[in-house]
Write an enzyme that holds these catalytic residues in place. Sequence first.
Site, PDB file in Angstrom:
ATOM      1  N   GLY A   7       6.936  -5.676 -10.341  1.00  0.00           N
ATOM      2  CA  GLY A   7       5.604  -5.793  -9.766  1.00  0.00           C
ATOM      3  C   GLY A   7       4.527  -5.147 -10.598  1.00  0.00           C
ATOM      4  O   GLY A   7       4.790  -4.278 -11.430  1.00  0.00           O
ATOM      5  N   LEU A  10       0.816  -1.219   0.000  1.00  0.00           N
ATOM      6  CA  LEU A  10       0.000   0.000   0.000  1.00  0.00           C
ATOM      7  C   LEU A  10       0.848   1.267   0.000  1.00  0.00           C
ATOM      8  O   LEU A  10       0.314   2.364  -0.139  1.00  0.00           O
ATOM      9  CB  LEU A  10      -0.959  -0.007   1.199  1.00  0.00           C
ATOM     10  CG  LEU A  10      -2.001  -1.137   1.147  1.00  0.00           C
ATOM     11  CD1 LEU A  10      -2.866  -1.141   2.409  1.00  0.00           C
ATOM     12  CD2 LEU A  10      -2.890  -1.018  -0.090  1.00  0.00           C
ATOM     13  N   ARG A  11       2.152   1.124   0.171  1.00  0.00           N
ATOM     14  CA  ARG A  11       3.112   2.233   0.023  1.00  0.00           C
ATOM     15  C   ARG A  11       2.945   3.357   1.054  1.00  0.00           C
ATOM     16  O   ARG A  11       3.625   4.365   0.968  1.00  0.00           O
ATOM     17  CB  ARG A  11       3.039   2.846  -1.388  1.00  0.00           C
ATOM     18  CG  ARG A  11       3.281   1.848  -2.519  1.00  0.00           C
ATOM     19  CD  ARG A  11       4.750   1.547  -2.709  1.00  0.00           C
ATOM     20  NE  ARG A  11       4.983   0.666  -3.854  1.00  0.00           N
ATOM     21  CZ  ARG A  11       5.436  -0.567  -3.763  1.00  0.00           C
ATOM     22  NH1 ARG A  11       5.731  -1.082  -2.573  1.00  0.00           N
ATOM     23  NH2 ARG A  11       5.622  -1.309  -4.839  1.00  0.00           N
ATOM     24  N   HIS A  23       9.501 -14.866   0.768  1.00  0.00           N
ATOM     25  CA  HIS A  23       9.625 -14.537  -0.652  1.00  0.00           C
ATOM     26  C   HIS A  23      10.614 -15.555  -1.225  1.00  0.00           C
ATOM     27  O   HIS A  23      11.798 -15.518  -0.882  1.00  0.00           O
ATOM     28  CB  HIS A  23      10.146 -13.111  -0.803  1.00  0.00           C
ATOM     29  CG  HIS A  23      10.415 -12.709  -2.227  1.00  0.00           C
ATOM     30  ND1 HIS A  23       9.480 -12.102  -3.016  1.00  0.00           N
ATOM     31  CD2 HIS A  23      11.523 -12.837  -2.990  1.00  0.00           C
ATOM     32  CE1 HIS A  23       9.996 -11.876  -4.215  1.00  0.00           C
ATOM     33  NE2 HIS A  23      11.234 -12.304  -4.228  1.00  0.00           N
ATOM     34  N   ASP A  37      -0.951  -9.811  -4.990  1.00  0.00           N
ATOM     35  CA  ASP A  37       0.439  -9.350  -5.053  1.00  0.00           C
ATOM     36  C   ASP A  37       0.505  -7.921  -5.601  1.00  0.00           C
ATOM     37  O   ASP A  37       1.401  -7.563  -6.364  1.00  0.00           O
ATOM     38  CB  ASP A  37       1.277 -10.307  -5.913  1.00  0.00           C
ATOM     39  CG  ASP A  37       2.758 -10.225  -5.573  1.00  0.00           C
ATOM     40  OD1 ASP A  37       3.090  -9.678  -4.511  1.00  0.00           O
ATOM     41  OD2 ASP A  37       3.574 -10.705  -6.380  1.00  0.00           O
ATOM     42  N   HIS A  48       3.612 -16.256  -3.500  1.00  0.00           N
ATOM     43  CA  HIS A  48       3.639 -16.320  -4.966  1.00  0.00           C
ATOM     44  C   HIS A  48       4.568 -17.393  -5.545  1.00  0.00           C
ATOM     45  O   HIS A  48       5.559 -17.083  -6.200  1.00  0.00           O
ATOM     46  CB  HIS A  48       3.904 -14.952  -5.617  1.00  0.00           C
ATOM     47  CG  HIS A  48       5.005 -14.122  -5.023  1.00  0.00           C
ATOM     48  ND1 HIS A  48       6.220 -14.623  -4.665  1.00  0.00           N
ATOM     49  CD2 HIS A  48       5.058 -12.803  -4.748  1.00  0.00           C
ATOM     50  CE1 HIS A  48       6.975 -13.662  -4.203  1.00  0.00           C
ATOM     51  NE2 HIS A  48       6.282 -12.544  -4.232  1.00  0.00           N
ATOM     52  N   ASN A  82       7.053  -3.503   3.778  1.00  0.00           N
ATOM     53  CA  ASN A  82       8.144  -2.763   3.125  1.00  0.00           C
ATOM     54  C   ASN A  82       7.759  -1.325   2.821  1.00  0.00           C
ATOM     55  O   ASN A  82       7.831  -0.866   1.687  1.00  0.00           O
ATOM     56  CB  ASN A  82       8.595  -3.484   1.852  1.00  0.00           C
ATOM     57  CG  ASN A  82       7.480  -3.656   0.853  1.00  0.00           C
ATOM     58  OD1 ASN A  82       6.313  -3.662   1.218  1.00  0.00           O
ATOM     59  ND2 ASN A  82       7.833  -3.785  -0.415  1.00  0.00           N
TER      60      ASN A  82
END
Lengths: 433, 317
Positions: free
Chosen positions: A331, A70-71, A186, A312, A239, A101
């Site tokens: 991404g 969502l930054r 990941h 993702d 993923h 992140n």
Amino acid sequence: MSGLRRLFRGARLIDPDSGRDAIGDVITVGDRIAAIGADISGDGLGADIEIIDLEGLCLAPGLVDMRVQLREPGAEHIESIESGSQAAAAGGVTTMVALPNTEPPVDDVSVVEFLARRAREVKLAKIHTYAAATKGMAGKELTEIGLLAGSGVVGFTDGVKAIANALVMRRVLAYARTFDQLIVQHPEEPSLGGAGEVTEGEIATRLGLAGVTPAAEVILVERDLRLVAITGARYHVAHVSTEAAIDAIRNAKAHGLPVTCDTAPPYFTLNETAIGDYRTFAKLSPPLRGERDRQAVVAGLADGTIDAIASDHSPWDQDSKRLPFSSASCGIVGLETLLPLSLELHHNRHLSLIDVLRRLTIAPARILGLGVGRLAVGAPADFVVFDPDARFRIQTERFRSKSKNAPFDGRPAQGRVALTVVDGRTIFERAAA
Amino acid sequence: MDHYAYRHRHLLGIDGLTPEDITHVLDLADTYVEMNRQAEKKKSLLRGRTLINCFFENSTRTRTSFEVAGKRLGADVINMAVAVSSMRKGETLIDTAMTLNAMHPDVLVVRHPESGAVQLLSEKVDCAVINAGDGSHEHPTQALLDALTIRRRKGKLGGLTIAICGDVLHSRVARSNIALLNAMGARVRVVAPRTLLPAAVEHLGVEVFHDMAEGLVDVDIVMMLRLQQERMHGSFVPSTREYFHFFGLDYDKLKVAKPDALIMHPGPMNRGVEIGSEVADDIDRSLIRQQVEMGVAVRMACLELMARDFGNGPAIK
């Protein structure tokens, strides 16, 4: 129960948890489902109930998306909790889990509390978060896993970075097990990957791009599975994209290890040819794979080895993608295409409709330990209404997300969200065409 | 005691001692506790004998305790801080042992950062060797002084439930205590996050817990372990804040223990990390200062047993 009373009438109710797939109605009171079934909309409901006629549209539990970025905080010009929540609402996603992140990263209780407050203010889809497994996601020192677990995070991960060091991973798993916390990996052995731009092979070679062997995925997964066997911690592979890794996970499940995994729509709808002529919108991490691996992902979804489908969602602005391929960010945005792209599995007869929905609702909810993702009396009134057959073309410029980076623009699709309900409130309703 | 004989030339660990050996040391130590409380506390048992404190690792408490014990028994005590001499110059452990041996000491008290090093050294010298701590292996005099402290307060060891909490992984104190308390019929638990427990610890005869709220239920003794500074920040536990929250001893965590449960710590303490000050300083429940006192008495008892072997002690019937 008290609060707003609403009757959603005449829908095809699909609940993967109970196996229900039948025409019926749902009554919500406040934020809960109060009644569900075929014969509940008779007399005696009173005049104060709002009636929504659904005329045979599918009504399923709201989608539970276990992997979004969502930054916020830090890069709100790319995506924010507000814009990401709008995208979720339009995509039928009622619960989503953010990666840690951000800037600052979610490695401290205060950041978790900030996100919870922002989610309450925006009040659209329900937002949960993972916390970083290591401080600053640097892969060295454990975060305060116990205290963070107590603050409500649903698991621990270093986001788009693998927890690479085996000893650190072992300690993360062992320590997290003390608090029964989920560790999300990941799956890419970074020392093999380097930049990890594309899967190595003919296409990478022709384009002159640095390829990474697809074995980088299974190498890390198999290592982790050994550590899971030692520690007994709950482990989730994000993923998955290769046949070898899926086989390893299938085998681990058969041996009773507490392992789950998800994949994302690009890994079953696209293969490495989507890169075409250096299309950075098709640059992902892990990279798109060959056709054989894509088919293995479909097979893994069909046989249940792959438990869940996550969007993702990885928003990037133009500046991050309008770059030479090697320099571009990895991404794609996915919240608004999660349902129609997943429904391709149904339309292509790989999975039944209810099984596709299972991987989007109750399966991820169970992995995360959340009480959502089902249609049942007393459950949260979170659901999505959609027409699985409605045809349209994906138009990225109409995304509610601030970022439009997806390689699906113009793709014909079926299955459009008509209505999204969270806690009994409509958070999205598609305007009549 | 007529039929008892301490059969060991060295004291390298609790492992290998019989319950009779342990009881004998504790009985003997009891007499020294009384002696140490008198104004006149000197004996001539070890007069003319040489005790070398040979510490390859920094220590103040243990070294001083042995020094006091040796001097009260009349020995000439020499302290060697090897960590800052020979090792720096590259001398091997065996060379150091041979050098020391050439000085004809009667007792060597040795601490070394590597497990098994004290035993190796003991094989190369002619005198008695007491292990004052080797790596993560054993620290037998600590376990004996802990046992003496418990026995004097509770009157027994058998049947008690004792929780050893914290960094069991790196702790020689924990290993020696587990061995001793099991030998004496106590029920031993360990309580720690999984990152601070060694593999297969349950095979050492302990019950394993990861939650203080469960591990301390109905215990008689809570034995806290020191968390080493270098293990506090991320590699084994995330932070001192989180460690104290979940594994630090305070009254809240202690309330599930028996009402008369007692608290121990081998020292030096990290206040606010593994133990809260209000608990550590509780004069009714904390045995931490008594442990130090018992340390001198137990080491005098151990030295006396060594002395018997070289003829200074009372004749064994």
